[in-house]
Design a protein around this motif. Sequence first.
Motif, PDB file in Angstrom:
ATOM      1  N   ASN A 163       6.613   3.195   2.562  1.00 16.91           N
ATOM      2  CA  ASN A 163       6.398   1.770   2.827  1.00 16.91           C
ATOM      3  C   ASN A 163       6.602   1.533   4.325  1.00 16.91           C
ATOM      4  OD1 ASN A 163       5.751  -0.845   2.123  1.00 16.91           O
ATOM      5  ND2 ASN A 163       7.850  -1.418   1.611  1.00 16.91           N
ATOM      6  N   THR A 334       6.223  -5.816  -5.550  1.00 16.17           N
ATOM      7  CA  THR A 334       6.251  -4.932  -4.385  1.00 16.17           C
ATOM      8  C   THR A 334       5.110  -5.283  -3.445  1.00 16.17           C
ATOM      9  OG1 THR A 334       4.892  -3.273  -5.523  1.00 16.17           O
ATOM     10  CG2 THR A 334       7.282  -3.031  -5.677  1.00 16.17           C
ATOM     11  N   ASN A 336       2.857  -3.735   0.027  1.00 14.16           N
ATOM     12  CA  ASN A 336       2.497  -2.526   0.754  1.00 14.16           C
ATOM     13  C   ASN A 336       2.708  -2.758   2.245  1.00 14.16           C
ATOM     14  OD1 ASN A 336       1.457  -0.022   1.443  1.00 14.16           O
ATOM     15  ND2 ASN A 336      -0.644  -0.796   1.539  1.00 14.16           N
TER      16      ASN A 336
END
Length: 376
Positions: A163, A334, A336
């Motif tokens: 990440n 989540t 990116n």
Amino acid sequence: MPIVSAPAKVLVTGASGFIAVWLSRFIVSQYPDNPPRFTQVRSTAKGEYLARLYEQYGFGKDRFNFVIVEDMAKEGAFDEAVIGVDAVEHTASPMAMATGGPQGTFNVSTTIHKKFIASAVQGTTEILKSVKEHGKSVKRVIVTSSVTTILSEQIFKPVPGQNVALDESNWNTFSVKEVEEKGKDADPMHIYRASKVLAERAAWSFMADNKNSIAFDLVTAVPTIVYGPMIHDVAPSPDALSGSMKIFRGYTSLPEKSEKEVLGPINSSGYWADVRDVAAIHALALANPNAGGERFITCSGPNSLQNVLDAIHTGLSDSTGVAKGLPGQGNDFTVNGKIITTKAQKAFNYRFRSVEDTAPEAIKSLKEKGCWEAEA
């Protein structure tokens, strides 16, 4: 580094836009004892709307004035506008959004991609040229850029388990390369991103090339996608919306979204900013001596669509037409890429608004402006 202190005149380009209307309001409030602020619009009608708007806030013609520049990419477009001003806030930039589709899909005609990019670059460099030649009293130029300028290749080609962290030191070379290699066949969003990258880089190159012959410095504000209450002039129809608020309406309005949509990020990156925060950072950068020569990401952080929907339903007594999704289940999402947002907050001692502050106000303004028209 030079700073802009009262009394001061500030030229705001693209002054009838979503961000710039808030910015002009903040500047007039920030310098209460100043002579008139000058803003640039493309038509008399837009200027007269702003004059009426600011009069409602107590800022009459003794505090505000406007000049008309119809084509900002034209050579010498700002030559007269920059005379006698102390700073320039350059927010104007070309942006095309398709009218079709609820989420306002970006659409640059493949036949004009070179012209689109050139217009963005020239719109930035032309005002710097005008300041250099005619804006002898200008101390600082602040340019509105975009978070698309910092995105890395890993954002577009994610690597499992990694990440990437992004801050003001990053530059998006991937989108530029895509356009260079594919030309008119490049993804329209990469064309847009490349225009932003090349425009900002052209600004920094201009400053470097002319460092021995100019007396002003440069600051760039780098916002993520911008949501929030609208006070600019917009026709009472969803079709009249453009840019980020068209996208926001598409994300939040009925019909209901899928589980994948509501539990995922609010947009393609997951990051967003409140229009009032973006405007405030622009205004605060005028008087900060350490801001010159710097880039500042303006961003409230990531969030899920579900958390946005929950904030709207909690914050408004009437949330008719807003999708509900899966209430309370929006915290496990989540994104990116991690965008580092602390630089601007520390530099200006400023706290960005939360989704609870922004989302309800955005919906409220869409309804007040007649741009909601919720589906049954």
